[in-house]
Design a protein around this motif. Structure first.
Motif, PDB file in Angstrom:
ATOM      1  N   ARG A   8      73.999 -22.964  55.683  1.00 48.94           N
ATOM      2  CA  ARG A   8      74.008 -22.420  54.813  1.00 48.94           C
ATOM      3  C   ARG A   8      72.313 -22.816  53.647  1.00 48.94           C
ATOM      4  NH1 ARG A   8      77.836 -23.767  50.083  1.00 48.94           N
ATOM      5  NH2 ARG A   8      77.236 -26.068  50.803  1.00 48.94           N
ATOM      6  N   LEU A   9      71.822 -22.036  54.595  1.00 47.85           N
ATOM      7  CA  LEU A   9      70.623 -22.151  54.076  1.00 47.85           C
ATOM      8  C   LEU A   9      69.807 -20.700  53.348  1.00 47.85           C
ATOM      9  CD1 LEU A   9      68.469 -24.412  54.655  1.00 47.85           C
ATOM     10  CD2 LEU A   9      67.672 -23.435  56.750  1.00 47.85           C
ATOM     11  N   ARG A  10      68.831 -20.980  53.356  1.00 45.09           N
ATOM     12  CA  ARG A  10      68.023 -19.175  53.174  1.00 45.09           C
ATOM     13  C   ARG A  10      66.384 -19.954  53.532  1.00 45.09           C
ATOM     14  NH1 ARG A  10      68.414 -18.567  46.507  1.00 45.09           N
ATOM     15  NH2 ARG A  10      68.751 -20.402  46.263  1.00 45.09           N
ATOM     16  N   TYR A  11      66.010 -19.344  54.091  1.00 43.57           N
ATOM     17  CA  TYR A  11      64.620 -19.837  54.911  1.00 43.57           C
ATOM     18  C   TYR A  11      63.745 -18.431  54.801  1.00 43.57           C
ATOM     19  CZ  TYR A  11      67.025 -17.027  58.578  1.00 43.57           C
ATOM     20  OH  TYR A  11      67.640 -16.080  59.785  1.00 43.57           O
ATOM     21  N   TYR A  12      62.798 -18.743  54.452  1.00 44.48           N
ATOM     22  CA  TYR A  12      61.448 -17.670  54.618  1.00 44.48           C
ATOM     23  C   TYR A  12      61.017 -17.256  55.896  1.00 44.48           C
ATOM     24  CZ  TYR A  12      56.790 -16.074  53.734  1.00 44.48           C
ATOM     25  OH  TYR A  12      55.216 -15.094  54.005  1.00 44.48           O
ATOM     26  N   ALA A  18      65.862 -14.520  54.212  1.00 46.74           N
ATOM     27  CA  ALA A  18      67.252 -14.244  54.928  1.00 46.74           C
ATOM     28  C   ALA A  18      67.616 -15.320  54.540  1.00 46.74           C
ATOM     29  CB  ALA A  18      66.364 -14.546  56.026  1.00 46.74           C
ATOM     30  N   GLU A  19      69.102 -15.458  54.313  1.00 46.84           N
ATOM     31  CA  GLU A  19      70.785 -16.245  54.654  1.00 46.84           C
ATOM     32  C   GLU A  19      70.978 -16.590  56.258  1.00 46.84           C
ATOM     33  OE1 GLU A  19      72.637 -16.507  51.152  1.00 46.84           O
ATOM     34  OE2 GLU A  19      71.559 -14.671  50.047  1.00 46.84           O
ATOM     35  N   GLY A  20      70.824 -17.845  56.166  1.00 46.32           N
ATOM     36  CA  GLY A  20      72.111 -17.970  57.139  1.00 46.32           C
ATOM     37  C   GLY A  20      71.701 -19.398  57.995  1.00 46.32           C
ATOM     38  N   ASN A  28      62.338 -27.284  69.363  1.00 48.37           N
ATOM     39  CA  ASN A  28      62.213 -26.118  69.450  1.00 48.37           C
ATOM     40  C   ASN A  28      63.843 -25.663  68.056  1.00 48.37           C
ATOM     41  OD1 ASN A  28      61.223 -26.217  71.794  1.00 48.37           O
ATOM     42  ND2 ASN A  28      59.851 -25.054  71.014  1.00 48.37           N
ATOM     43  N   ILE A  29      62.399 -24.354  67.629  1.00 52.47           N
ATOM     44  CA  ILE A  29      64.168 -23.279  67.119  1.00 52.47           C
ATOM     45  C   ILE A  29      64.682 -22.409  68.215  1.00 52.47           C
ATOM     46  CG2 ILE A  29      64.601 -21.192  65.528  1.00 52.47           C
ATOM     47  CD1 ILE A  29      62.246 -22.443  63.608  1.00 52.47           C
ATOM     48  N   ALA A  30      66.184 -22.821  68.274  1.00 52.01           N
ATOM     49  CA  ALA A  30      67.082 -22.455  69.109  1.00 52.01           C
ATOM     50  C   ALA A  30      67.416 -20.723  69.268  1.00 52.01           C
ATOM     51  CB  ALA A  30      68.054 -22.997  70.047  1.00 52.01           C
ATOM     52  N   ALA A  31      67.533 -20.604  68.359  1.00 53.93           N
ATOM     53  CA  ALA A  31      68.249 -18.909  67.258  1.00 53.93           C
ATOM     54  C   ALA A  31      68.793 -19.637  65.873  1.00 53.93           C
ATOM     55  CB  ALA A  31      69.915 -19.271  68.561  1.00 53.93           C
ATOM     56  N   LEU A  32      68.704 -18.414  65.410  1.00 59.84           N
ATOM     57  CA  LEU A  32      68.880 -18.110  63.835  1.00 59.84           C
ATOM     58  C   LEU A  32      70.524 -17.242  63.823  1.00 59.84           C
ATOM     59  CD1 LEU A  32      64.758 -17.100  62.964  1.00 59.84           C
ATOM     60  CD2 LEU A  32      65.957 -19.069  62.464  1.00 59.84           C
ATOM     61  N   TYR A  33      71.626 -17.496  63.250  1.00 61.85           N
ATOM     62  CA  TYR A  33      72.589 -16.878  62.769  1.00 61.85           C
ATOM     63  C   TYR A  33      72.402 -16.396  61.872  1.00 61.85           C
ATOM     64  CZ  TYR A  33      73.421 -19.410  67.033  1.00 61.85           C
ATOM     65  OH  TYR A  33      73.670 -20.216  68.056  1.00 61.85           O
ATOM     66  N   PRO A  34      72.797 -14.936  61.371  1.00 64.78           N
ATOM     67  CA  PRO A  34      72.732 -14.289  59.928  1.00 64.78           C
ATOM     68  C   PRO A  34      74.364 -15.007  58.811  1.00 64.78           C
ATOM     69  CG  PRO A  34      73.939 -13.169  61.409  1.00 64.78           C
ATOM     70  CD  PRO A  34      72.809 -14.051  62.598  1.00 64.78           C
ATOM     71  N   VAL A  35      74.531 -14.322  57.992  1.00 67.48           N
ATOM     72  CA  VAL A  35      75.872 -15.955  57.508  1.00 67.48           C
ATOM     73  C   VAL A  35      77.438 -15.471  57.496  1.00 67.48           C
ATOM     74  CG1 VAL A  35      77.181 -15.351  55.124  1.00 67.48           C
ATOM     75  CG2 VAL A  35      74.490 -15.284  55.175  1.00 67.48           C
ATOM     76  N   ASP A  36      77.462 -14.496  58.291  1.00 70.03           N
ATOM     77  CA  ASP A  36      78.845 -13.463  58.668  1.00 70.03           C
ATOM     78  C   ASP A  36      78.877 -14.047  60.230  1.00 70.03           C
ATOM     79  OD1 ASP A  36      79.597 -13.742  56.245  1.00 70.03           O
ATOM     80  OD2 ASP A  36      79.098 -11.321  56.388  1.00 70.03           O
ATOM     81  N   ALA A  37      77.783 -14.780  61.208  1.00 70.97           N
ATOM     82  CA  ALA A  37      77.894 -15.123  62.384  1.00 70.97           C
ATOM     83  C   ALA A  37      78.655 -16.371  63.218  1.00 70.97           C
ATOM     84  CB  ALA A  37      76.230 -15.489  62.984  1.00 70.97           C
ATOM     85  N   ALA A  38      78.975 -16.019  63.627  1.00 67.17           N
ATOM     86  CA  ALA A  38      79.878 -16.752  64.749  1.00 67.17           C
ATOM     87  C   ALA A  38      79.405 -17.987  65.258  1.00 67.17           C
ATOM     88  CB  ALA A  38      80.536 -16.591  65.827  1.00 67.17           C
ATOM     89  N   LEU A  39      79.253 -19.268  64.520  1.00 70.50           N
ATOM     90  CA  LEU A  39      78.766 -21.056  64.901  1.00 70.50           C
ATOM     91  C   LEU A  39      78.863 -21.099  66.147  1.00 70.50           C
ATOM     92  CD1 LEU A  39      77.476 -22.314  61.755  1.00 70.50           C
ATOM     93  CD2 LEU A  39      76.097 -19.783  62.496  1.00 70.50           C
ATOM     94  N   PRO A  40      78.425 -21.657  67.449  1.00 67.93           N
ATOM     95  CA  PRO A  40      78.582 -22.926  68.187  1.00 67.93           C
ATOM     96  C   PRO A  40      78.768 -23.942  68.060  1.00 67.93           C
ATOM     97  CG  PRO A  40      76.099 -22.296  68.207  1.00 67.93           C
ATOM     98  CD  PRO A  40      75.961 -21.797  67.209  1.00 67.93           C
TER      99      PRO A  40
END
Length: 504
Positions: A8-12, A18-20, A28-40
């Motif tokens: 539930r984050l906004r990021y530059y 963006a939001e997600g 490391n950053i493994a992945a970026l997920y949009p707001v409606d994406a299924a999370l692991p």
């Protein structure tokens, strides 16, 4: 394995917001997920509702030794500051160096920085002090370039007419002081082998010939060779004040920048702070060589050194970034204050608003623009899969970020650092919900308080001498202000007379 989701984050990213969710695995950053994406599933989630993440800011020019002497500067020029260096730094203990570096890091973190460049003083050059500073950054958990500075010429000898202007008693006292020590670069070579790319690459090591015209040709040549041999960056000051620039141009026939490039002091992977008094030809040389300039607007104004023509740096194609400078000459290490000052001070050179630096340019320079200055092998390019998880989080429910219509502009011009809630370095929280969790902050503050008091007491005679010399430093600055800051026989003038005058 260290793994979590910031949800539930906004990021530059890519100049916008963006939001997600951000998935962090190990460092490391493994992945970026949009707001409606299924999370692991099965991954710890950190609720970041109401927060904004940016890539960690990099403070590309600090002096940790300054922490103990903060508040002692008064209305002083660069030359007075340099003249005070013995009084402020003589006979430091490794324990004092550790506490100062730790608080240097803590203050940077609280201002939103995940990484810093520390050009620190140790007189004489000491392995124990180097180890203490590096260990402090390991313990706090920040990313740092550890660069002990050195010189083999006195702070007075290079100033035009300074020694000659002194009354007989003061001149005898100055001339009776021990000559500057010969620098043993073997100490830095040994320290580099231990600390460069240490702590999973968070700590890197560099060489710092502090003010090039206070170094002999031999020392500069040896430094350039050693840096190439060790594969480490060089960090230095450059053209910070008019007095220093007039001195350098007079001594080296106007070729002081070319001289530094020839010695391997400036070039690819190397950085130089301030660079206020440079003409177009020297900027072209630096752009071609691949040097990075570090803009320190708060310190430049505090010392009356001048206003760097950053717009010209842009036009010349010079890589540049931002730094606070040390806590004596900038008073604090808040990169958000530095970014704002950089944006505002750049405007005095032109009424043409199309040439003014944008909020996004300034913010980008404070993180992506700093990667080269750290000498890091890691990807610090921003918030994207594969990059290091170096993140600064702000609580957007603060007064400074309301109403949030343009969060980038408000970060640059409204935010003070008060909204910084969390700082993550290489995937680990250094600051979490406003609390430093890696080291005892209160203990470091108390150790620095006691160290500052001890410094004033044990160096009382040196402080008294520095105060007696103050008016003579002021006089030499007044003299050099009347001298041309480029050689009179320059066949290709770099600035017209109007270029040297502020437009307002």
């Amino acid at each position: 394995m260290n793994e979590f989701l910031l949800t539930r984050l906004r990021y530059y990213v890519d100049g916008g917001i963006a939001e997600g969710s951000i998935h962090v695995r190990d460092s490391n950053i493994a992945a970026l997920y949009p707001v409606d994406a299924a999370l692991p599933s099965g991954v710890h989630r950190v609720d970041c509702g109401g927060k904004l993440a940016i890539p960690g800011l990099v403070n590309a020019h600090t002096h940790s030794h300054n922490i103990l002497a903060r508040g002692t500067l008064g209305a002083s020029s660069l030359e007075v500051l340099i003249g005070n260096i013995d009084a402020a730094n003589k006979d430091r203990t490794p324990e004092e160096a550790y506490a100062a570096a730790a608080l240097n890091a803590i203050e940077c973190v609280r201002g939103g920085s995940t990484a810093l460049v520390d050009m620190f003083t140790t007189y004489p050059l000491s392995r124990e002090h180097i180890d203490a500073v590096a260990q402090a950054y390991v313990d706090v958990g920040v990313r740092a370039l550890v660069a002990p500075h050195f010189t083999d010429l006195s702070s007075q000898a290079h100033l035009p007419g300074f020694v000659e202007s002194l009354p007989a008693d003061l001149r005898a006292e100055i001339e009776g002081q021990p000559a500057a020590d010969e620098v043993d670069l073997r100490i830095t070579a040994e320290a580099s082998r231990q600390w460069n790319h240490a702590c999973e690459g968070r700590i890197t090591f560099g060489l710092a010939p502090t003010v090039p015209h206070q170094c002999t040709d031999r020392l500069l040549a040896d430094t350039g060779r050693l840096a190439a041999e060790l594969g480490v960056p060089i960090h230095t000051h450059l053209a910070e004040s008019r007095t220093e620039t007039v001195s350098s141009q007079t001594r080296f026939a106007g070729a002081f920048v070319a001289r530094l490039i020839d010695f391997g002091i400036l070039g690819e992977g190397h950085s130089a702070a301030h660079a206020i008094w440079l003409g177009r030809r020297d900027l072209g040389r630096l752009a071609e060589a691949g040097s990075v300039l570090v803009h320190c607007p708060m310190s430049n104004l505090r010392l009356g050194a001048g206003v760097a023509r950053v717009n010209e740096w842009e036009r010349a194609g010079v890589a540049w970034t931002l730094g606070s400078d040390g806590a004596v000459s900038s008073d604090n290490l808040n990169m958000l204050e530095t970014i704002k000052c950089a944006g505002l001070s750049s405007r005095i050179w032109s009424h043409d608003t199309s040439t003014w630096l944008t909020a996004r340019q300034l913010l980008e320079r404070a993180f992506a623009g700093s990667t080269k200055t750290l000498g890091s092998a890691h990807d610090l390019s921003g918030i994207r899969p594969g990059a290091q998880a170096d993140l600064t989080l702000f609580d957007t429910r603060s007064t400074y970020l309301a109403p949030g219509l343009d969060l980038v502009a408000q970060l640059v011009y409204s935010e003070t650092g008060a909204s910084v809630s969390d700082v993550i370095v290489a995937g680990r929280f250094v600051l979490e919900n406003g609390r430093i969790g890696t080291i005892d902050e209160e203990s470091m503050i108390e150790r620095v308080r006691l160290g500052g008091q001890a410094m004033i007491t044990r160096n009382a005679e040196a402080w008294a001498l520095a105060e007696r010399l103050r008016p003579y430093y002021n006089a030499v600055n007044m003299r050099t202000a009347q001298m041309p800051w480029r050689p009179a026989d320059d066949a290709e003038p770099e600035w017209s007379a109007s270029d040297l005058t502020l437009p307002f």
